[in-house]
Design an enzyme around this catalytic site. Structure first.
Site, short mmCIF file in Angstrom:
data_model
loop_
_atom_site.label_atom_id
_atom_site.label_comp_id
_atom_site.label_asym_id
_atom_site.label_seq_id
_atom_site.Cartn_x
_atom_site.Cartn_y
_atom_site.Cartn_z
N GLN A 110 11.60 1.41 -13.94
CA GLN A 110 12.95 1.40 -13.39
C GLN A 110 13.31 -0.04 -13.02
O GLN A 110 12.63 -0.67 -12.21
CB GLN A 110 13.05 2.28 -12.14
CG GLN A 110 14.51 2.41 -11.67
CD GLN A 110 14.64 3.15 -10.36
OE1 GLN A 110 14.28 2.61 -9.31
NE2 GLN A 110 15.15 4.37 -10.40
N HIS A 178 18.59 1.24 -12.69
CA HIS A 178 18.85 1.84 -11.38
C HIS A 178 20.31 1.58 -10.99
O HIS A 178 20.66 0.52 -10.50
CB HIS A 178 17.91 1.25 -10.34
CG HIS A 178 17.84 2.03 -9.06
ND1 HIS A 178 18.77 2.97 -8.68
CD2 HIS A 178 16.92 2.01 -8.05
CE1 HIS A 178 18.45 3.48 -7.51
NE2 HIS A 178 17.32 2.91 -7.10
N HIS A 181 22.27 5.11 -5.45
CA HIS A 181 21.84 4.98 -4.05
C HIS A 181 22.36 3.77 -3.30
O HIS A 181 21.78 3.35 -2.30
CB HIS A 181 20.31 5.01 -3.97
CG HIS A 181 19.70 6.20 -4.63
ND1 HIS A 181 18.36 6.28 -4.97
CD2 HIS A 181 20.24 7.37 -5.05
CE1 HIS A 181 18.13 7.43 -5.56
NE2 HIS A 181 19.26 8.11 -5.63
N TYR A 183 22.68 0.55 -4.45
CA TYR A 183 22.19 -0.75 -4.87
C TYR A 183 23.21 -1.42 -5.79
O TYR A 183 24.32 -0.92 -5.96
CB TYR A 183 20.81 -0.62 -5.50
CG TYR A 183 19.78 -0.11 -4.52
CD1 TYR A 183 19.40 -0.88 -3.41
CD2 TYR A 183 19.22 1.16 -4.65
CE1 TYR A 183 18.48 -0.40 -2.49
CE2 TYR A 183 18.30 1.64 -3.72
CZ TYR A 183 17.94 0.86 -2.64
OH TYR A 183 17.03 1.32 -1.71
#
Length: 374
Positions: A110, A178, A181, A183
């Site tokens: 990831q 990713h 969430h 980020y």
């Protein structure tokens, strides 16, 4: 139904191979990415290789590694979280991939940039600023970081592409980007942190432009058959009720450009997989993702356990939860794979037990496992 009621068909449903572009995953079980801090100087060692290969040997078809920092100074804020750049770091990751393959599994790293989550002054590059679409942290109106310039955007896009190329070169089976969430990539996707007035801000399509360009750069750098997985979420770590999209139409406007740019599969992150995403339908976020894009989708969120994973970080455990409804959804092709987090953290043999109908051996989640991560 009882937990044991799943046993008669769990192996049949979960043991089917699934194709993610040119990769054939041997079954429908993935290991969800879970942040660790056991890589001094960002180098994954023998213990990291053992951690992943142990779960692959026990039947996990696809390992998605913990988040790994791409080669941009502002990407992270820890010197014990692994990096996906640098000679020693990549050598460590090559060993991890080789060991997972030897155990019969497949593996993708990831690739991660935390953006405005970064606290300035933290390692591995203490002087690096926190950067984001507008220099805003989640839930704040005051600019505390750097709003990214075009050069910054290009540098980060290049860092993701270089990391993906390295992943293919050293033997990984694909990559996961990713975008969840809260980020960096997600900070662009969400109106709450993206206040830009240029081509990267505004409506959902414009807010998806940065992610789209990362996907396109990665796609151009790796082989055509090399899988690109994109993880995204509605919720943020500091805003659990945040939503990228209030309707399926809004969600499609975000996901369609990513699919067109080269995403081969989506990983739709929810806190509880059994919750419907939009009114008027029982489909969860993964189900809507598959319906809107036609791409393979991984679902995730408290698989095998009854309780929110976030409470685990507050010291709370969780009892075992049956997976009959999950099997129903897989059989109905609502989504294609399940990602297991805490249950695999608690028990590296979780997949083997489920696939061998040993449901009575499953154990409730003990938050103390977070301290060992073995």
């Amino acid at each position: 139904m009882t937990v044991a009621a799943s046993a008669s068909r769990a192996a049949e449903v979960l043991s089917r191979p699934v194709a993610l572009n040119g990769l054939t995953v041997p079954n429908r079980i993935a290991m969800a990415p879970m942040t660790r801090a056991f890589s001094p100087n960002g180098i994954p060692g023998a213990d990291v290789a053992s951690y992943y290969s142990r779960r692959a040997a026990a039947g996990v078809g696809l390992i998605v590694t913990e988040g790994t920092y791409v080669g941009h100074d502002s990407a992270g804020q820890s010197d014990t979280i692994p990096r996906f750049h640098g000679e020693e770091q990549l050598a460590g990751w090559a060993k991890v991939a080789a060991d997972v393959h030897a155990a019969g599994g497949t593996i993708v790293p990831q690739l991660w940039h935390i953006g405005m989550v970064r606290e300035q002054g933290q390692p591995p590059y203490a002087d690096a600023p926190a950067v984001g679409p507008s220099g805003l942290r989640i839930g704040a109106d005051e600019v505390t970081g750097k709003a990214m310039t075009q050069r910054d955007l290009d540098d980060v896009i290049g860092a993701f592409a270089e990391a993906a190329a390295a992943a293919e070169r050293i033997g990984f089976d694909g990559v996961e980007l990713h975008g969840a969430h809260g980020y960096l990539i997600d900070q662009f996707l969400w109106a709450g942190t993206n206040r830009r007035t240029d081509a990267y801000g505004g409506d959902p399509v414009a807010r998806a432009k940065f992610a789209e360009e990362i996907v396109a750069a990665v796609r151009a750098t790796v082989s055509p058959e090399f899988p690109i997985i994109f993880r995204y979420s509605q919720w943020k770590q500091e805003a659990y009720r945040a939503r990228l999209a209030e309707t399926p139409e809004e969600l499609e406007s975000i996901l369609a450009p990513l699919a067109a740019a080269g995403v081969d599969a989506f990983h739709a992150s929810t806190r509880r997989y059994w919750f419907p995403e939009f009114d008027g339908s029982d489909l969860n976020l993964a189900g809507w993702t598959k319906k809107l894009t036609g791409k393979p989708v991984i679902t995730v969120g408290s698989v095998g356990l009854d309780g929110d994973f976030l409470k685990g970080f507050q010291g709370e455990g969780a009892p075992v939860k049956g997976i009959d409804d999950l099997l129903d959804r897989l059989e109905a092709e609502e989504f294609d794979m399940i990602a297991v987090g805490r249950a695999l953290l608690q028990d590296p043999e979780w997949a083997a037990k489920v696939l061998a109908d040993r449901f009575d051996e499953l154990k409730p989640y003990d938050a103390a496992a977070l301290a060992t991560l073995s």
